[in-house]
Design a protein around this motif. Structure first.
Motif, PDB file in Angstrom:
ATOM      1  N   THR A  11       0.666  -1.167   0.038  1.00 16.67           N
ATOM      2  CA  THR A  11      -0.152  -0.128  -0.011  1.00 16.67           C
ATOM      3  C   THR A  11       0.792   1.166   0.130  1.00 16.67           C
ATOM      4  N   LYS A  14       3.084   4.069  -3.850  1.00 15.46           N
ATOM      5  CA  LYS A  14       3.061   5.477  -4.518  1.00 15.46           C
ATOM      6  C   LYS A  14       3.863   6.239  -3.728  1.00 15.46           C
ATOM      7  N   TYR A  17       7.506   5.485  -4.381  1.00 12.92           N
ATOM      8  CA  TYR A  17       7.680   6.064  -5.859  1.00 12.92           C
ATOM      9  C   TYR A  17       8.095   7.374  -5.785  1.00 12.92           C
ATOM     10  N   PHE A  29       5.737   3.880 -11.617  1.00 17.36           N
ATOM     11  CA  PHE A  29       4.417   3.326 -10.698  1.00 17.36           C
ATOM     12  C   PHE A  29       3.644   2.411 -11.382  1.00 17.36           C
ATOM     13  N   GLY A  31       1.042   1.705 -10.899  1.00 18.05           N
ATOM     14  CA  GLY A  31      -0.569   1.979 -11.078  1.00 18.05           C
ATOM     15  C   GLY A  31      -1.081   2.150 -12.398  1.00 18.05           C
ATOM     16  N   ASN A  34      -2.262  -0.918 -13.775  1.00 17.23           N
ATOM     17  CA  ASN A  34      -3.340  -1.554 -12.685  1.00 17.23           C
ATOM     18  C   ASN A  34      -2.563  -2.538 -11.611  1.00 17.23           C
ATOM     19  N   PRO A  36      -1.164  -0.961  -8.590  1.00 17.85           N
ATOM     20  CA  PRO A  36      -1.059   0.030  -7.834  1.00 17.85           C
ATOM     21  C   PRO A  36       0.043  -0.247  -6.538  1.00 17.85           C
ATOM     22  N   GLY A  37       0.201  -1.557  -6.165  1.00 17.02           N
ATOM     23  CA  GLY A  37       1.135  -2.004  -5.100  1.00 17.02           C
ATOM     24  C   GLY A  37       2.513  -2.234  -5.564  1.00 17.02           C
TER      25      GLY A  37
END
Length: 64
Positions: A11, A14, A17, A29, A31, A34, A36-37
């Motif tokens: 989690t 971001k 990053y 990143f 995200g 798809n 996002p971790g």
């Protein structure tokens, strides 16, 4: 075969990053894929890889 690794940072990906970018370490990143971790890290020269590992360790120690 590829020239990058995908790193699962959970989690905090971001945040990590953004911190790496602020220190001049350019990563992507996850995200945008798809994921996002995760961050995507290109394999570089030994000195570049060492700089990434050092900065990542510092960031992770700040979060703990």
């Amino acid at each position: 075969m590829s020239n990058f690794v995908l790193v699962d940072l959970g989690t905090h990906a971001k945040f990590i990053y953004e911190q790496l970018l602020s220190k001049g370490i350019i990563v992507r990143f996850g995200g945008i894929w798809n994921l996002p971790g995760h961050i995507r890290v290109s394999v570089g020269k030994e000195v570049e890889n060492s700089a990434f590992i050092q900065e990542l360790n510092e960031i992770l120690h700040l979060r703990m």
